[in-house]
Motif scaffolding. Structure first.
Motif, PDB file in Angstrom:
ATOM      1  N   GLY A   1       0.891  -1.063   0.044  1.00 28.42           N
ATOM      2  CA  GLY A   1      -0.042  -0.023  -0.058  1.00 28.42           C
ATOM      3  C   GLY A   1       0.837   1.262  -0.079  1.00 28.42           C
ATOM      4  N   THR A   2       0.533   2.081  -0.810  1.00 29.12           N
ATOM      5  CA  THR A   2       1.335   3.488  -0.937  1.00 29.12           C
ATOM      6  C   THR A   2       0.953   4.439   0.187  1.00 29.12           C
ATOM      7  N   GLY A   3      -0.254   4.371   0.683  1.00 29.43           N
ATOM      8  CA  GLY A   3      -0.594   5.206   1.895  1.00 29.43           C
ATOM      9  C   GLY A   3      -1.793   6.368   1.265  1.00 29.43           C
ATOM     10  N   ILE A   4      -2.436   6.853   2.042  1.00 30.09           N
ATOM     11  CA  ILE A   4      -3.222   7.790   1.596  1.00 30.09           C
ATOM     12  C   ILE A   4      -2.697   9.173   1.762  1.00 30.09           C
ATOM     13  N   LEU A   5      -1.713   9.314   2.675  1.00 27.65           N
ATOM     14  CA  LEU A   5      -1.056  10.714   2.962  1.00 27.65           C
ATOM     15  C   LEU A   5      -0.210  11.280   1.723  1.00 27.65           C
ATOM     16  N   ASP A   6       0.330  10.419   1.232  1.00 28.21           N
ATOM     17  CA  ASP A   6       0.891  10.765  -0.086  1.00 28.21           C
ATOM     18  C   ASP A   6       0.259  11.521  -1.011  1.00 28.21           C
ATOM     19  N   HIS A   7      -1.408  11.430  -1.044  1.00 27.94           N
ATOM     20  CA  HIS A   7      -2.294  12.222  -1.922  1.00 27.94           C
ATOM     21  C   HIS A   7      -2.564  13.443  -1.141  1.00 27.94           C
ATOM     22  N   LEU A   8      -2.217  13.434   0.074  1.00 26.33           N
ATOM     23  CA  LEU A   8      -2.814  14.601   1.131  1.00 26.33           C
ATOM     24  C   LEU A   8      -1.871  15.492   1.768  1.00 26.33           C
ATOM     25  N   LYS A   9      -0.796  15.873   1.030  1.00 22.31           N
ATOM     26  CA  LYS A   9       0.270  16.466   1.593  1.00 22.31           C
ATOM     27  C   LYS A   9      -0.030  18.016   1.967  1.00 22.31           C
ATOM     28  N   HIS A  10      -1.010  18.611   1.322  1.00 25.71           N
ATOM     29  CA  HIS A  10      -1.410  19.815   1.385  1.00 25.71           C
ATOM     30  C   HIS A  10      -2.546  20.012   2.355  1.00 25.71           C
ATOM     31  N   ALA A  11      -2.990  18.806   2.643  1.00 22.91           N
ATOM     32  CA  ALA A  11      -4.178  18.988   3.838  1.00 22.91           C
ATOM     33  C   ALA A  11      -3.695  19.303   4.980  1.00 22.91           C
ATOM     34  N   ALA A  12      -4.485  19.917   5.796  1.00 23.67           N
ATOM     35  CA  ALA A  12      -4.185  20.046   7.305  1.00 23.67           C
ATOM     36  C   ALA A  12      -3.926  18.865   8.103  1.00 23.67           C
TER      37      ALA A  12
END
Length: 204
Positions: A86-97
Motif C-alpha cells: 500500500g502506498t498510503g493515503i497521505l501521499d495524496h494529502l500533503k497539502h491537507a491540514a
C-alpha cells in the motif's frame, strides 16, 4: 466522466453478501472527503474486482481482515488477492491540514470495527472550529434570551409599581374627599344648631 457509487463502497460491502452496517457510511464519507480535498476520486474502480485492487494498492492487503470477511464472502468474489503493501493515503494529502489527514485515515480503516463512528467523528479536532462557533452562537442566543426576559420582567415590575401607585393615590384622594365632606357636614350642622338657638333667643 461516469461516477459510480462503487467508488465509495467499503471493503465489507464489496466482499460480502450483505454483511455490513453503518460503518460502511463512514468509509463513504472518507472517500467523499478525500475527493473534495484533492479534487479527484480515491478509488475509481471500473468494476468490483478493480475496486478492491485499487483499495489494496493504496491501503494495502489486510490479510487478517480478509480472513474474517471470507467467512461471509460473496460467492462471485475470489479472495486470492496479491499482497500489496500500500502506498498510503497521505501521499495524496500533503497539502491537507493534519486534522483533515487524521480524520480521513480514521474514516478509511479497512477493518470496519476499527473505523471511527459518526459520533466520534463529530468530536474530532477537525471540527473544533465548527463546534466552537456553534457554542458561541448558542451562548449568544442564551444571553440575548436572558436579557430579553430580564427586560420583560423589569417592564412588568415597573407597570405593576405604577398601577399600585395609581391605586394608592386614588384611595388617598377618596379618603381625603370623604374626610372633607364629613368635616363640612359637621360644620353645616353646627351652623344650623347655632342659627336655631339664636332664633329662639330672638323669639323669646
Amino acid at each position: 466522466e461516469y461516477i459510480s457509487t462503487r467508488w465509495y463502497r467499503a471493503p465489507e460491502c464489496l466482499l460480502t453478501d450483505g454483511y455490513y452496517g453503518p460503518e460502511m457510511d463512514m468509509w463513504g464519507a472518507g472517500c467523499v472527503m478525500f475527493e473534495i480535498t484533492t479534487l479527484f476520486p480515491l478509488f475509481p474502480g471500473a468494476n468490483e474486482a478493480d475496486q478492491i485492487a485499487r483499495i489494496h494498492k493504496i491501503i494495502g492487503t489486510k490479510t487478517e481482515t480478509l480472513e474474517k470477511l471470507k467467512a461471509k464472502g460473496a460467492s462471485h468474489i475470489s479472495f486470492k488477492f496479491p499482497m500489496e503493501k500500500g502506498t498510503g493515503i497521505l501521499d495524496h494529502l500533503k497539502h491537507a491540514a493534519p486534522e483533515a489527514q487524521d480524520l480521513m485515515l480514521r474514516l478509511l480503516k479497512y477493518d470496519a470495527t476499527e473505523r471511527i463512528t459518526a459520533r466520534e467523528a463529530m468530536q474530532h479536532a477537525y471540527f473544533k472550529d465548527m463546534r466552537d462557533s456553534d457554542r458561541a452562537k448558542a451562548e449568544a442566543t442564551a444571553h440575548a434570551a436572558a436579557k430579553k426576559e430580564a427586560e420583560s420582567m423589569a417592564a412588568a415590575s415597573n407597570k405593576f409599581t405604577e398601577s399600585m401607585t395609581a391605586t394608592q393615590s386614588g384611595t388617598h384622594a377618596a379618603k381625603t374627599s370623604k374626610s372633607s365632606a364629613h368635616k363640612y357636614g359637621k360644620s353645616d350642622q353646627n351652623k344650623l344648631v347655632v342659627g336655631g338657638h339664636n332664633s329662639q333667643l330672638k323669639g323669646g
